[in-house]
Design an enzyme around this catalytic site. Sequence first.
Site, PDB file in Angstrom:
ATOM      1  N   TRP A 194      64.979  27.533 -62.816  1.00 14.55           N
ATOM      2  CA  TRP A 194      63.656  27.096 -62.028  1.00 14.55           C
ATOM      3  C   TRP A 194      64.233  26.880 -60.572  1.00 14.55           C
ATOM      4  O   TRP A 194      65.169  26.277 -60.266  1.00 14.55           O
ATOM      5  CB  TRP A 194      63.165  25.886 -62.491  1.00 14.55           C
ATOM      6  CG  TRP A 194      61.974  25.108 -61.693  1.00 14.55           C
ATOM      7  CD1 TRP A 194      60.879  26.127 -61.596  1.00 14.55           C
ATOM      8  CD2 TRP A 194      62.295  24.242 -60.940  1.00 14.55           C
ATOM      9  NE1 TRP A 194      60.017  25.346 -60.647  1.00 14.55           N
ATOM     10  CE2 TRP A 194      60.986  24.481 -60.251  1.00 14.55           C
ATOM     11  CE3 TRP A 194      62.780  23.240 -60.571  1.00 14.55           C
ATOM     12  CZ2 TRP A 194      60.546  23.435 -59.212  1.00 14.55           C
ATOM     13  CZ3 TRP A 194      62.705  22.360 -59.558  1.00 14.55           C
ATOM     14  CH2 TRP A 194      61.419  22.287 -59.036  1.00 14.55           C
ATOM     15  N   ASP A 361      45.133  25.252 -55.350  1.00 18.56           N
ATOM     16  CA  ASP A 361      45.916  25.230 -56.476  1.00 18.56           C
ATOM     17  C   ASP A 361      45.601  24.117 -57.652  1.00 18.56           C
ATOM     18  O   ASP A 361      44.211  23.837 -57.726  1.00 18.56           O
ATOM     19  CB  ASP A 361      47.502  25.023 -56.020  1.00 18.56           C
ATOM     20  CG  ASP A 361      48.433  25.689 -56.900  1.00 18.56           C
ATOM     21  OD1 ASP A 361      48.858  25.097 -57.702  1.00 18.56           O
ATOM     22  OD2 ASP A 361      48.970  26.649 -56.300  1.00 18.56           O
ATOM     23  N   ASP A 362      46.485  23.690 -58.563  1.00 20.57           N
ATOM     24  CA  ASP A 362      46.597  22.934 -59.544  1.00 20.57           C
ATOM     25  C   ASP A 362      45.624  21.764 -59.086  1.00 20.57           C
ATOM     26  O   ASP A 362      45.963  21.069 -58.144  1.00 20.57           O
ATOM     27  CB  ASP A 362      47.923  22.555 -59.988  1.00 20.57           C
ATOM     28  CG  ASP A 362      47.648  22.021 -61.434  1.00 20.57           C
ATOM     29  OD1 ASP A 362      46.825  21.807 -61.980  1.00 20.57           O
ATOM     30  OD2 ASP A 362      48.976  21.946 -61.898  1.00 20.57           O
ATOM     31  N   ARG A 438      56.762  20.368 -69.660  1.00 24.58           N
ATOM     32  CA  ARG A 438      55.689  19.428 -68.589  1.00 24.58           C
ATOM     33  C   ARG A 438      54.531  19.096 -68.908  1.00 24.58           C
ATOM     34  O   ARG A 438      53.288  19.164 -68.648  1.00 24.58           O
ATOM     35  CB  ARG A 438      55.187  21.159 -67.712  1.00 24.58           C
ATOM     36  CG  ARG A 438      54.859  20.161 -66.023  1.00 24.58           C
ATOM     37  CD  ARG A 438      54.163  21.290 -65.479  1.00 24.58           C
ATOM     38  NE  ARG A 438      53.956  20.970 -64.146  1.00 24.58           N
ATOM     39  CZ  ARG A 438      53.055  21.336 -63.216  1.00 24.58           C
ATOM     40  NH1 ARG A 438      52.267  22.128 -63.624  1.00 24.58           N
ATOM     41  NH2 ARG A 438      53.155  20.984 -62.058  1.00 24.58           N
ATOM     42  N   LYS A 471      45.524  32.822 -58.918  1.00 25.58           N
ATOM     43  CA  LYS A 471      46.836  32.590 -58.995  1.00 25.58           C
ATOM     44  C   LYS A 471      46.886  32.259 -60.586  1.00 25.58           C
ATOM     45  O   LYS A 471      46.468  31.261 -60.873  1.00 25.58           O
ATOM     46  CB  LYS A 471      47.426  31.515 -58.271  1.00 25.58           C
ATOM     47  CG  LYS A 471      48.844  31.372 -58.532  1.00 25.58           C
ATOM     48  CD  LYS A 471      49.130  30.091 -57.519  1.00 25.58           C
ATOM     49  CE  LYS A 471      50.501  29.625 -57.618  1.00 25.58           C
ATOM     50  NZ  LYS A 471      51.042  28.579 -56.778  1.00 25.58           N
ATOM     51  N   TRP A 472      47.462  33.009 -61.360  1.00 23.72           N
ATOM     52  CA  TRP A 472      47.600  32.905 -62.846  1.00 23.72           C
ATOM     53  C   TRP A 472      48.901  32.337 -63.058  1.00 23.72           C
ATOM     54  O   TRP A 472      49.849  33.090 -63.191  1.00 23.72           O
ATOM     55  CB  TRP A 472      47.642  34.192 -63.645  1.00 23.72           C
ATOM     56  CG  TRP A 472      47.344  34.251 -65.096  1.00 23.72           C
ATOM     57  CD1 TRP A 472      48.337  33.999 -65.861  1.00 23.72           C
ATOM     58  CD2 TRP A 472      46.212  34.498 -65.952  1.00 23.72           C
ATOM     59  NE1 TRP A 472      48.050  33.990 -67.138  1.00 23.72           N
ATOM     60  CE2 TRP A 472      46.899  34.191 -67.053  1.00 23.72           C
ATOM     61  CE3 TRP A 472      45.069  34.818 -65.890  1.00 23.72           C
ATOM     62  CZ2 TRP A 472      46.011  34.510 -68.244  1.00 23.72           C
ATOM     63  CZ3 TRP A 472      44.196  35.016 -66.967  1.00 23.72           C
ATOM     64  CH2 TRP A 472      44.887  34.733 -68.175  1.00 23.72           C
ATOM     65  N   ASP A 473      49.052  30.878 -63.314  1.00 23.70           N
ATOM     66  CA  ASP A 473      50.352  30.335 -63.600  1.00 23.70           C
ATOM     67  C   ASP A 473      50.730  29.963 -65.029  1.00 23.70           C
ATOM     68  O   ASP A 473      49.900  30.331 -66.037  1.00 23.70           O
ATOM     69  CB  ASP A 473      50.187  28.889 -62.644  1.00 23.70           C
ATOM     70  CG  ASP A 473      51.752  28.413 -62.388  1.00 23.70           C
ATOM     71  OD1 ASP A 473      52.587  28.898 -62.931  1.00 23.70           O
ATOM     72  OD2 ASP A 473      51.638  27.279 -61.765  1.00 23.70           O
ATOM     73  N   MET A 474      52.139  29.977 -65.274  1.00 18.89           N
ATOM     74  CA  MET A 474      52.320  29.595 -66.662  1.00 18.89           C
ATOM     75  C   MET A 474      53.542  28.673 -66.611  1.00 18.89           C
ATOM     76  O   MET A 474      54.795  29.173 -66.305  1.00 18.89           O
ATOM     77  CB  MET A 474      52.678  31.071 -67.296  1.00 18.89           C
ATOM     78  CG  MET A 474      53.067  30.969 -68.916  1.00 18.89           C
ATOM     79  SD  MET A 474      54.434  30.684 -69.278  1.00 18.89           S
ATOM     80  CE  MET A 474      54.265  31.154 -71.157  1.00 18.89           C
ATOM     81  N   ASN A 475      53.415  27.427 -66.959  1.00 22.28           N
ATOM     82  CA  ASN A 475      54.461  26.366 -66.661  1.00 22.28           C
ATOM     83  C   ASN A 475      55.819  25.996 -67.703  1.00 22.28           C
ATOM     84  O   ASN A 475      56.051  24.892 -67.533  1.00 22.28           O
ATOM     85  CB  ASN A 475      53.998  25.183 -65.812  1.00 22.28           C
ATOM     86  CG  ASN A 475      53.500  25.811 -64.619  1.00 22.28           C
ATOM     87  OD1 ASN A 475      54.441  26.186 -63.615  1.00 22.28           O
ATOM     88  ND2 ASN A 475      52.241  25.602 -63.973  1.00 22.28           N
ATOM     89  N   ASP A 543      59.415  28.841 -56.785  1.00 23.29           N
ATOM     90  CA  ASP A 543      58.962  27.537 -56.160  1.00 23.29           C
ATOM     91  C   ASP A 543      59.818  26.948 -55.349  1.00 23.29           C
ATOM     92  O   ASP A 543      59.437  25.766 -54.915  1.00 23.29           O
ATOM     93  CB  ASP A 543      58.818  26.523 -57.604  1.00 23.29           C
ATOM     94  CG  ASP A 543      57.536  26.542 -58.188  1.00 23.29           C
ATOM     95  OD1 ASP A 543      56.632  27.285 -57.732  1.00 23.29           O
ATOM     96  OD2 ASP A 543      57.465  25.810 -59.281  1.00 23.29           O
TER      97      ASP A 543
HETATM   98  C1  DGJ Z   1      54.120  25.978 -60.585  1.00 17.23           C
HETATM   99  C2  DGJ Z   1      53.866  26.932 -59.437  1.00 17.23           C
HETATM  100  O1  DGJ Z   1      54.750  27.708 -59.092  1.00 17.23           O
HETATM  101  C3  DGJ Z   1      53.393  26.057 -58.191  1.00 17.23           C
HETATM  102  O2  DGJ Z   1      53.261  26.928 -57.143  1.00 17.23           O
HETATM  103  C4  DGJ Z   1      52.231  25.316 -58.410  1.00 17.23           C
HETATM  104  O3  DGJ Z   1      51.165  26.298 -58.550  1.00 17.23           O
HETATM  105  C5  DGJ Z   1      52.367  24.365 -59.763  1.00 17.23           C
HETATM  106  N1  DGJ Z   1      52.969  25.217 -60.786  1.00 17.23           N
HETATM  107  C6  DGJ Z   1      50.965  23.908 -59.862  1.00 17.23           C
HETATM  108  O4  DGJ Z   1      51.077  22.980 -61.149  1.00 17.23           O
END
Ligand code: DGJ
Length: 778
Positions: A194, A361-362, A438, A471-475, A543
């Site tokens: 990460w 964003d989030d 997370r 922005k399609w995120d996946m954490n 990030d």
């Molecule tokens: C991870 C993304 O890479 C960040 O840029 C941001 O959008 C966060 N998630 C938000 O939870």
Amino acid sequence: MSDVIHLDTDTTSYIFDVLPTGQVSSLYYGARLRHMEDYSPLRQKNDVGYGTMVNISQAHKTIGLDDQCLEYSGLGKGDYRESAIELVYADGSRTTDFRHVSSKRYRGRPDIETLPSALGGEGEVETTELLLRDEAKSLSLILYYCVYASHDVITRFAKLANESGESVRVRRLMSAQLDLFGGDYRFVTFDGAWAYERERHDKTLHPGVYVNDSKTGNSSHRHNPFVMLVGTDCGEWSGEAWAMNLVYSGSHAQICERTYQGKTRLLSGINPSGFEWLLMSGESFSTPEAVLSYSSRGLNAISRNMHRFVQDFIVRGEWRDRERPILVNNWEATDFDFDRRKLLALAKEAAALGIELFVLDDGWFGKRDDDTSSLGDWKANEKKLPGGIEGLVPKINALGMKFGLWVEPEMISEDSELYRAHPDWAVATPDRAPAYGRNQFVLDLCMPEVRAWLVETMTGVFSQGNLEYVKWDMNRHISDAYSKALPPERQGEFHHRYILGLYEVLAELVRRFPKILFESCASGGNRFDLGMLCYMPQIWTSDDTDAYARLTIQGGTSYGYPQSVMGAHVSASPNMQTLRASTIETRFNVAAFGLLGYELDLTMLSHFDKRAIREQIEFYKAHRRLLQFGRFLRVPVTMDEKKTTWAVVAEDGKTAIAGLFQGSAKVGLGQDLLKVPGLDTDVAYRVTGRKQYINVRAFGGLVNKILPIKIRGDGVLHSVLSSYYMFAMADEAYVANGDLVSAYGIKLIQQFSGTGYNDRVRILSDYGSRLYLFEARE
Ligand code: DGJ
């Protein structure tokens, strides 16, 4: 011999034929060769066997598969290397023996059912299909070779068809196998974690097996699917390199084996680890597509092939060739802590600076004030955003900016309305509490009802007013892999079906919203791959927004991916991830070699930073096509390998921008040579340093030596000065011929090294940098 197939691209040839025993043998993949009447010089000589050799047939006692270069190897017939295919038949046996039956060639290319694949019409690509049969088991295997001649790329995939009347368990079916006759190579991989993705690592091959893979359920930051085999003397500008990437976003593997006899095998495809697909009679299974390229002219050339291929045949839709807007993203500025007033203040500043797109964003939905809740509850938080997204968008548009929104659709928070209504939608194995990542779980995209819900819910989200970017995120990585939608004997299909489910959802949403600019993201670059790029034309690279770290991250990424797909933002200093301080100019100079954004609290900027940013944005806009779509080059710095030079060169070679970046400053290493290969050698160039400013705070007490003033270093006056005084870096201007700059370089004016300052001295200091613009003189 009539079985020889000789495929050509503009500068490469790929040749194979059929062994007397029926297997397809690789003869050659390298620099382009003329077609031959007799291909025997390329054939391996098998006139005597060797001890321990297992021969597949007594009629050919000297052919052992273990020491042959093969196009697609199986198990159980004497090839003991890593195999491309592994099957378990209904009777429990596992031996495979696929032999060549026929081949055909045609213009154009087929799509791959259920998977994204490269584009290409009849004028751009020619396909060769090889049909192989395992007669004893009534299975057919089709190997596809799609030749993109003008791009020096050949793509490969395989399809297994079961006509046996019984089911077969597929444990491994790789997309491509590349066997090279020789072993002195380096296996180059792009590894990380990460916030530190795609750092280049070269492994000198010794006899043994090397695995580059992901088991996380996504292509992952751990090991990117883009890999290379390179000759031991291969550098950026010379030497042989074979590259392979994969159009796939799930768990993948690139398995490289060097044998003691000195042959090298590279396999790429779905990760066999944990994979098992039940293939019923009458069904077929297709692999993802592998993308291969060769160059004898080093790594920049192979990167160029990959970049052009990604730009022309992977990225698609409305935004493929369009210049991307400069954005501001509120994440590093506000985290979850914002309301409409704060956002509008940020947007106002952004608009005044010339920024074109505002990204929320989030944290805008449910009751999400931190990362413990609300994923799945995709309704605006009215407390933070009275009037919701629909109320906010017109206000942003009124400032002259587009509006974009963050979502993380594949996830579900335990604390969410969605989870309370559908706890069974979260991925979990029976009788076990699922692991958290997370604080969240993963939605089971193998379930058709979950996919349907996702498409409809996101359709609602994307229809809120004039939304122009998503922005399609996946954490998180996937754990507890299991789907309630699958019977026990199909649980080995989970990871692949998850990705197929994701692709189905993305295909539908992209179809419904063709005008939206999508940016893929997965905790930064945890899913940076060609599969996602088939739906979303750009990806958030990492990030880690620290400019110096980005040299490694963007530099590593550049081997396989063009800058036109890499999100790159200017963030605050000290940097949020590394606490490293770097100047506003260096942060821009690095981000300029990608899709520029600003991700810091613009309402807190000093006058100095604002003015610098305004000029950065003007510069970027003036040269945006070149910066986003020009030919990207990594130029090794011969004077000091710790420095980095990147360049983008226009297609016609008439303009270019180069960036010179330094790590820690060293006295005595201040003589720099600026080289940019690829310029028009017949032309003379005007070379100018981009106008950059130095904040006089950087000089501390030395300020009195640099400026004709007397003030106390770090005193009040110094502080005021640092905010308002635009101290310009030395003007640099040169005139130089293209042949000189391409072959050797320009000796730049000296760097500051403590012994005096005048307006002919470049000040870079730690993590300093400068951009240079090359323009052909009329
Ligand atoms: C991870 C993304 O890479 C960040 O840029 C941001 O959008 C966060 N998630 C938000 O939870």
